[in-house]
Design a protein around this motif. Structure first.
Motif, PDB file in Angstrom:
ATOM      1  N   GLU A 238       0.835  -1.205   0.000  1.00  0.00           N
ATOM      2  CA  GLU A 238       0.000   0.000   0.000  1.00  0.00           C
ATOM      3  C   GLU A 238       0.873   1.259   0.000  1.00  0.00           C
ATOM      4  O   GLU A 238       0.588   2.220  -0.734  1.00  0.00           O
ATOM      5  CB  GLU A 238      -0.934   0.000   1.204  1.00  0.00           C
ATOM      6  N   ARG A 239       1.942   1.255   0.770  1.00  0.00           N
ATOM      7  CA  ARG A 239       2.848   2.420   0.788  1.00  0.00           C
ATOM      8  C   ARG A 239       3.514   2.605  -0.570  1.00  0.00           C
ATOM      9  O   ARG A 239       3.661   3.734  -1.056  1.00  0.00           O
ATOM     10  CB  ARG A 239       3.905   2.267   1.873  1.00  0.00           C
ATOM     11  N   ALA A 240       3.923   1.506  -1.179  1.00  0.00           N
ATOM     12  CA  ALA A 240       4.562   1.580  -2.493  1.00  0.00           C
ATOM     13  C   ALA A 240       3.568   2.097  -3.531  1.00  0.00           C
ATOM     14  O   ALA A 240       3.919   2.921  -4.386  1.00  0.00           O
ATOM     15  CB  ALA A 240       5.100   0.213  -2.890  1.00  0.00           C
ATOM     16  N   ARG A 241       2.318   1.623  -3.451  1.00  0.00           N
ATOM     17  CA  ARG A 241       1.292   2.078  -4.384  1.00  0.00           C
ATOM     18  C   ARG A 241       1.082   3.582  -4.260  1.00  0.00           C
ATOM     19  O   ARG A 241       1.021   4.311  -5.250  1.00  0.00           O
ATOM     20  CB  ARG A 241      -0.029   1.347  -4.124  1.00  0.00           C
ATOM     21  N   LYS A 242       0.999   4.068  -3.014  1.00  0.00           N
ATOM     22  CA  LYS A 242       0.798   5.503  -2.794  1.00  0.00           C
ATOM     23  C   LYS A 242       1.996   6.310  -3.299  1.00  0.00           C
ATOM     24  O   LYS A 242       1.826   7.368  -3.920  1.00  0.00           O
ATOM     25  CB  LYS A 242       0.562   5.784  -1.313  1.00  0.00           C
TER      26      LYS A 242
ATOM     27  N   THR B  44       1.910   6.386  -7.057  1.00  0.00           N
ATOM     28  CA  THR B  44       0.856   7.283  -7.515  1.00  0.00           C
ATOM     29  C   THR B  44       1.300   8.736  -7.406  1.00  0.00           C
ATOM     30  O   THR B  44       1.108   9.529  -8.334  1.00  0.00           O
ATOM     31  CB  THR B  44      -0.446   7.049  -6.721  1.00  0.00           C
ATOM     32  N   ARG B  45       1.911   9.100  -6.269  1.00  0.00           N
ATOM     33  CA  ARG B  45       2.410  10.473  -6.091  1.00  0.00           C
ATOM     34  C   ARG B  45       3.478  10.797  -7.144  1.00  0.00           C
ATOM     35  O   ARG B  45       3.479  11.887  -7.714  1.00  0.00           O
ATOM     36  CB  ARG B  45       2.970  10.662  -4.690  1.00  0.00           C
ATOM     37  N   ALA B  46       4.357   9.854  -7.382  1.00  0.00           N
ATOM     38  CA  ALA B  46       5.432  10.080  -8.360  1.00  0.00           C
ATOM     39  C   ALA B  46       4.855  10.251  -9.761  1.00  0.00           C
ATOM     40  O   ALA B  46       5.300  11.120 -10.525  1.00  0.00           O
ATOM     41  CB  ALA B  46       6.425   8.925  -8.332  1.00  0.00           C
ATOM     42  N   ARG B  47       3.859   9.444 -10.105  1.00  0.00           N
ATOM     43  CA  ARG B  47       3.232   9.544 -11.431  1.00  0.00           C
ATOM     44  C   ARG B  47       2.506  10.878 -11.578  1.00  0.00           C
ATOM     45  O   ARG B  47       2.521  11.477 -12.649  1.00  0.00           O
ATOM     46  CB  ARG B  47       2.254   8.400 -11.652  1.00  0.00           C
ATOM     47  N   GLN B  48       1.876  11.345 -10.519  1.00  0.00           N
ATOM     48  CA  GLN B  48       1.163  12.622 -10.587  1.00  0.00           C
ATOM     49  C   GLN B  48       2.149  13.768 -10.717  1.00  0.00           C
ATOM     50  O   GLN B  48       1.840  14.790 -11.315  1.00  0.00           O
ATOM     51  CB  GLN B  48       0.267  12.798  -9.355  1.00  0.00           C
TER      52      GLN B  48
END
Length: 69
Positions: free
Chosen positions: A55-59, A62-66
């Motif tokens: 879950e931390r990696a997913r978040k 996601t932040r990096a992609r944004q």
């Protein structure tokens, strides 16, 4: 870490503590008899810690992609 201990709230651990806890759990899993109740209980906790890690990696992803936009 003893499998009889109350499992930590993995969401409350910082990244370093989470990884350290997983390392301790992994070492204990290697020590415990594979088909014991303690092994089964600790394996479930270990799996829950992986869920938190994912879950931390997913978040973070996601932040990096944004940020790429």
């Amino acid at each position: 870490m003893n499998s009889a201990e109350e499992p930590p709230d993995f969401t409350q651990l910082d990244d370093t503590a989470l990884l350290s806890t997983r390392e301790q759990m992994r070492a204990e899993l290697q020590r415990l008899p594979p088909h014991s109740a303690d092994h089964t209980a600790l394996a479930a906790q270990y799996d829950a810690s992986l869920d938190e890690l994912v879950e931390r990696a997913r978040k973070a992803w996601t932040r990096a992609r944004q940020g790429d936009r």
